[in-house]
Design a protein around this motif. Structure first.
Motif, PDB file in Angstrom:
ATOM      1  N   LYS A 148       0.833  -1.192   0.052  1.00  0.00           N
ATOM      2  CA  LYS A 148      -0.139  -0.023   0.040  1.00  0.00           C
ATOM      3  C   LYS A 148       0.846   1.091   0.159  1.00  0.00           C
ATOM      4  O   LYS A 148       1.802   1.258   0.837  1.00  0.00           O
ATOM      5  CB  LYS A 148      -0.820  -0.088   1.177  1.00  0.00           C
ATOM      6  N   PRO A 149       0.819   2.175  -1.400  1.00  0.00           N
ATOM      7  CA  PRO A 149       1.746   3.094  -1.271  1.00  0.00           C
ATOM      8  C   PRO A 149       1.992   3.898   0.238  1.00  0.00           C
ATOM      9  O   PRO A 149       3.106   4.179   0.628  1.00  0.00           O
ATOM     10  CB  PRO A 149       1.581   3.982  -2.332  1.00  0.00           C
ATOM     11  N   GLN A 150       1.026   4.237   0.855  1.00  0.00           N
ATOM     12  CA  GLN A 150       1.156   5.266   2.222  1.00  0.00           C
ATOM     13  C   GLN A 150       1.433   4.331   3.343  1.00  0.00           C
ATOM     14  O   GLN A 150       1.892   5.007   4.057  1.00  0.00           O
ATOM     15  CB  GLN A 150      -0.504   5.803   2.394  1.00  0.00           C
ATOM     16  N   HIS A 151       1.274   2.969   3.094  1.00  0.00           N
ATOM     17  CA  HIS A 151       1.677   2.251   4.440  1.00  0.00           C
ATOM     18  C   HIS A 151       2.832   1.062   4.503  1.00  0.00           C
ATOM     19  O   HIS A 151       3.184   0.532   5.154  1.00  0.00           O
ATOM     20  CB  HIS A 151       0.318   1.490   4.928  1.00  0.00           C
ATOM     21  N   ARG A 207       2.227  -4.971   3.527  1.00  0.00           N
ATOM     22  CA  ARG A 207       0.999  -5.692   4.305  1.00  0.00           C
ATOM     23  C   ARG A 207       1.187  -7.215   4.062  1.00  0.00           C
ATOM     24  O   ARG A 207       1.155  -7.574   2.812  1.00  0.00           O
ATOM     25  CB  ARG A 207      -0.248  -5.365   4.025  1.00  0.00           C
TER      26      ARG A 207
END
Length: 103
Positions: A9-12, A15
């Motif tokens: 996930k680009p922002q996080h 995962r």
């Protein structure tokens, strides 16, 4: 046996998920990438109806584990996503908000 799945996930960042499997277990993974098209749903329904016809005729030739288990799981996942996309569009119209176009 264990599987390790992951996506970014680009922002996080990454995962990851680790799952322990038992011999003979069937694992399905569903990703919501670009939406579900009516053609995809129709194709899946046709496949399921074909499997149902073979089962009712007690003709088990050519049936795979995916035909018997995976397609049912896949139809549940894709049906759920199609329903949420439809509800998103309906709610967007009611609120006069542009909903993303899923195909």
């Amino acid at each position: 046996m264990m599987t390790r799945l992951g996506y970014v996930k680009p922002q996080h960042g990454w995962r990851k998920s680790e799952n322990h499997l038992t011999a003979g277990q069937y694992q399905a993974v569903g990703l919501d990438m670009q939406g579900i098209s009516p053609d995809q749903l129709q194709s899946l329904q046709s496949d399921l109806e074909g499997v149902q016809s073979k089962l009712e005729a007690e003709d088990f030739s050519g049936l795979t584990r995916h035909d018997l288990t995976g397609a049912i799981l896949q139809s549940g996942i894709q049906g759920y996503l199609a329903e949420t996309y439809a509800m998103d569009r309906i709610a967007g119209r009611g609120a006069r908000v542009a909903a993303s176009a899923h195909r």
